[in-house]
Design an enzyme around this catalytic site. Structure first.
Site, PDB file in Angstrom:
ATOM      1  N   TRP A  24       0.819  -1.211   0.000  1.00 37.62           N
ATOM      2  CA  TRP A  24       0.000   0.000   0.000  1.00 37.62           C
ATOM      3  C   TRP A  24       0.853   1.261   0.000  1.00 37.62           C
ATOM      4  O   TRP A  24       1.799   1.396   0.773  1.00 37.62           O
ATOM      5  CB  TRP A  24      -0.898   0.002   1.235  1.00 37.62           C
ATOM      6  CG  TRP A  24      -1.842   1.157   1.285  1.00 37.62           C
ATOM      7  CD1 TRP A  24      -1.596   2.389   1.830  1.00 37.62           C
ATOM      8  CD2 TRP A  24      -3.172   1.204   0.781  1.00 37.62           C
ATOM      9  NE1 TRP A  24      -2.690   3.192   1.687  1.00 37.62           N
ATOM     10  CE2 TRP A  24      -3.687   2.490   1.043  1.00 37.62           C
ATOM     11  CE3 TRP A  24      -3.975   0.294   0.119  1.00 37.62           C
ATOM     12  CZ2 TRP A  24      -4.969   2.868   0.690  1.00 37.62           C
ATOM     13  CZ3 TRP A  24      -5.253   0.683  -0.229  1.00 37.62           C
ATOM     14  CH2 TRP A  24      -5.730   1.950   0.057  1.00 37.62           C
ATOM     15  N   ASN A  26       0.237   5.705  -0.386  1.00 42.84           N
ATOM     16  CA  ASN A  26      -0.780   6.735  -0.343  1.00 42.84           C
ATOM     17  C   ASN A  26      -0.092   8.101  -0.381  1.00 42.84           C
ATOM     18  O   ASN A  26       1.004   8.219  -0.889  1.00 42.84           O
ATOM     19  CB  ASN A  26      -1.629   6.541   0.920  1.00 42.84           C
ATOM     20  CG  ASN A  26      -3.055   6.979   0.776  1.00 42.84           C
ATOM     21  OD1 ASN A  26      -3.544   7.206  -0.316  1.00 42.84           O
ATOM     22  ND2 ASN A  26      -3.743   7.078   1.893  1.00 42.84           N
ATOM     23  N   ASP A  27      -0.704   9.088   0.200  1.00 37.29           N
ATOM     24  CA  ASP A  27      -0.303  10.497   0.124  1.00 37.29           C
ATOM     25  C   ASP A  27       1.204  10.735   0.175  1.00 37.29           C
ATOM     26  O   ASP A  27       1.876  10.229   1.059  1.00 37.29           O
ATOM     27  CB  ASP A  27      -0.862  11.282   1.310  1.00 37.29           C
ATOM     28  CG  ASP A  27      -2.315  11.051   1.591  1.00 37.29           C
ATOM     29  OD1 ASP A  27      -2.960  10.313   0.835  1.00 37.29           O
ATOM     30  OD2 ASP A  27      -2.815  11.590   2.587  1.00 37.29           O
ATOM     31  N   GLN A  43       2.778   7.962   2.695  1.00 34.74           N
ATOM     32  CA  GLN A  43       2.102   7.021   3.570  1.00 34.74           C
ATOM     33  C   GLN A  43       2.218   5.638   2.961  1.00 34.74           C
ATOM     34  O   GLN A  43       2.077   5.462   1.753  1.00 34.74           O
ATOM     35  CB  GLN A  43       0.654   7.420   3.773  1.00 34.74           C
ATOM     36  CG  GLN A  43       0.541   8.656   4.620  1.00 34.74           C
ATOM     37  CD  GLN A  43      -0.855   8.849   5.152  1.00 34.74           C
ATOM     38  OE1 GLN A  43      -1.777   8.146   4.799  1.00 34.74           O
ATOM     39  NE2 GLN A  43      -0.998   9.817   6.015  1.00 34.74           N
ATOM     40  N   TRP A  51      -5.046  -1.131   3.140  1.00 38.12           N
ATOM     41  CA  TRP A  51      -4.813  -0.076   4.121  1.00 38.12           C
ATOM     42  C   TRP A  51      -4.539  -0.717   5.469  1.00 38.12           C
ATOM     43  O   TRP A  51      -5.165  -1.691   5.864  1.00 38.12           O
ATOM     44  CB  TRP A  51      -6.052   0.826   4.190  1.00 38.12           C
ATOM     45  CG  TRP A  51      -5.826   2.081   4.962  1.00 38.12           C
ATOM     46  CD1 TRP A  51      -5.449   3.279   4.449  1.00 38.12           C
ATOM     47  CD2 TRP A  51      -5.966   2.271   6.366  1.00 38.12           C
ATOM     48  NE1 TRP A  51      -5.334   4.205   5.449  1.00 38.12           N
ATOM     49  CE2 TRP A  51      -5.650   3.607   6.647  1.00 38.12           C
ATOM     50  CE3 TRP A  51      -6.307   1.438   7.425  1.00 38.12           C
ATOM     51  CZ2 TRP A  51      -5.669   4.135   7.923  1.00 38.12           C
ATOM     52  CZ3 TRP A  51      -6.332   1.958   8.709  1.00 38.12           C
ATOM     53  CH2 TRP A  51      -6.019   3.293   8.938  1.00 38.12           C
ATOM     54  N   SER A  89      -0.376  12.053   7.641  1.00 39.20           N
ATOM     55  CA  SER A  89       0.200  13.101   6.789  1.00 39.20           C
ATOM     56  C   SER A  89       0.976  14.159   7.558  1.00 39.20           C
ATOM     57  O   SER A  89       0.736  14.399   8.737  1.00 39.20           O
ATOM     58  CB  SER A  89      -0.898  13.788   5.983  1.00 39.20           C
ATOM     59  OG  SER A  89      -1.432  12.891   5.051  1.00 39.20           O
TER      60      SER A  89
END
Length: 135
Positions: A24, A26-27, A43, A51, A89
């Protein structure tokens, strides 16, 4: 927890943009230039393709084209700590030969999941080499 899955040699793996070795992603977070290298954090759940407790993955580059995978920059803390259930974040700044990573620490109220809510705390980690961080 199991070890993160190793980088795949799959022909579909991106060659020219930032990605995690596996699992995974992410941001993007904390884009910065420190000690002659560009750093990008993101992330990342390094233990599955779904997730999960977020970590900050890390890549660096000298030219913004070729990216080197670095060790996980930030991982969730121990039970009861303000970031026990995830590193969320944030951003990074450079000052006085130190890289400062600001992030949101996440902790479930019940210690299991967010069904009873969560605590979120602004947190700080520092690095003098751009690779190893101290919370």
């Amino acid at each position: 927890m199991s070890e993160p899955i190793q980088l795949s040699n799959d022909r579909w793996y991106p060659q020219f943009h930032i990605t995690a070795p596996s699992d995974w992603i992410n941001d993007p977070n904390g884009l910065s230039f420190f000690k002659g290298r560009y750093h990008a954090f993101f992330q990342h759940h390094p233990y599955s393709a779904t997730w999960g407790p977020m970590h900050w993955g890390h890549v660096s580059s000298t030219d913004l084209i070729s990216w080197q995978h670095e060790p996980i920059a930030l991982a969730p803390g121990e039970p009861g700590e303000d970031d026990a259930d995830g590193i969320w974040s944030g951003s990074a700044v450079v000052h006085d030969d130190t890289l400062y990573a600001f992030y949101t620490g996440n902790r479930w109220v019940n210690g299991v999941d967010d069904s009873e809510g969560k605590y979120q705390t602004q947190m700080l980690a520092t690095s003098t080499d751009g690779i190893h961080f101290t919370k």
